[in-house]
Design a protein around this motif. Sequence first.
Motif: not given
Length: 166
Positions: A40-46, A64-65
């Motif tokens: 799971n990659v979150s909006a913050k990580m993007f 991307l979100t």
Amino acid sequence: MKKAIILILLCFWGLWLPAQNLVEEFSNRYGNDSKFTVVNVSAKMFSLISDITDPETEGIIKDLTGFKLLRTEQDAARYYREVLALLGDSRKGYEELMRVQKEQEDVRIYVREVKGVVVELVLMVNNGSEFVLMGFTGNIDLKKISKLSKVVNVKGVEYLDKAINN
């Protein structure tokens, strides 16, 4: 009368809630199942990634979100059929973008649009022994997202480039 109004409101409560994306819905069912590997990659990580990457990669991921991937080597056909049933529900609004069937491998790519903007891209792979489901959310530019096939080393992502550019 108040009770009747409250009962009616409760019945329609789900219609007012934001729609949950397909991969999130599937992840809620099976994300804690030990059969699955979940990424799971979150909006913050993007956001963090876009701050430290080259301009081309930033352009790909800036809108991307989320990204979610679920993978299992058990009961692949079962999970594949389950997701196909979810995608086939016309109320959810998914449109098949591409399908590749080759020997034992079946790859499908779907998109969901809101007001002409692709807000979700779903990629599903079943090769008989492995099931992979991945989804991107956000304001998705299909031309840009297809370039991820060169960056991300996950089985099935290479079909993004083929789907968009062929």
